[in-house]
Design an enzyme around this catalytic site. Structure first.
Site, short mmCIF file in Angstrom:
data_model
loop_
_atom_site.label_atom_id
_atom_site.label_comp_id
_atom_site.label_asym_id
_atom_site.label_seq_id
_atom_site.Cartn_x
_atom_site.Cartn_y
_atom_site.Cartn_z
CE LYS A 42 -4.33 -2.10 1.92
NZ LYS A 42 -4.68 -2.11 3.38
CB ALA A 59 -2.02 1.26 8.22
CG ASP A 60 -4.50 -5.12 4.76
OD1 ASP A 60 -5.22 -4.43 4.57
OD2 ASP A 60 -3.73 -5.84 5.71
CB THR A 61 -5.77 -4.20 10.92
OG1 THR A 61 -5.41 -3.18 11.07
CG2 THR A 61 -6.64 -5.13 12.06
N GLY A 91 -0.16 -3.97 10.73
CA GLY A 91 0.64 -4.02 10.56
C GLY A 91 1.11 -2.60 9.30
#
Length: 178
Positions: A42, A59-61, A91
């Site tokens: 991203k 960011a990624d969850t 992350g």
């Protein structure tokens, strides 16, 4: 995500939202590595569109039980919450563009979430709200499902979608080096 936007605003961090054209491609298997890989993709996707010096946050969850990733539910049957312990991983990649140079910091945070046992009636009532359908693991701790969270071990804001304290400290370190 709207939740990340709110967290950055609450922290007083000045930012602009840009959406890159990133295709999510997962090559990792461990949840922490998966979210780092996705956050990096991203951040790189947005970096391609940014001219000039900038710090980009990707960011990624994800939610996992052990190494099994629980995605966003496909339907009501898939949206059933379960009264068990699970992990939330977020992350984050901070990609600093300085001229032609790119400095990349990727990390992840893990929080253990313990849910109470729920009756079928409670689960069905929660699903009927529609809230679980756009959320990994079928819930948002800051929403109605919060009443089913017995306790957490780790960063609350990580469960919301961004470990804001750690991100702030990393941004502060970047600013001090400039």
């Amino acid at each position: 995500s709207p939740r990340r936007r709110e967290l950055l605003e609450q922290a007083g961090i000045d930012f602009e939202i840009l959406i890159g054209s990133t295709r999510e491609c997962i090559t990792k298997e461990e949840p922490g590595e998966i979210v780092e890989e996705l956050s990096l993709a991203k951040a790189k996707g947005v970096a391609e569109a940014v001219t000039g010096d900038a710090v980009i946050i990707g960011a990624d969850t994800i939610v996992a039980k052990g190494n099994k990733v629980l995605g966003k539910p496909k339907d009501a049957e898939d949206a059933h919450l379960q009264g068990e312990k699970h992990q939330v991983y977020t992350g984050v990649t901070l990609l600093q563009k300085k001229g032609d140079e790119k400095i990349i910091r990727s990390f992840h945070e893990r929080t253990d979430v313990f849910m109470t046992s729920m009756s079928d009636q409670e689960i069905e009532a929660y699903i009927a709200t529609g809230e679980p359908f756009d959320k990994a693991g079928s819930y948002g701790i800051q929403g109605r499902a919060g009443i089913f969270v017995e306790r957490i071990e780790g960063d609350y804001y990580n469960v919301v979608g961004l470990p804001v304290s750690y991100v702030y400290r990393q941004l502060k370190e970047i600013a001090e080096k400039d």
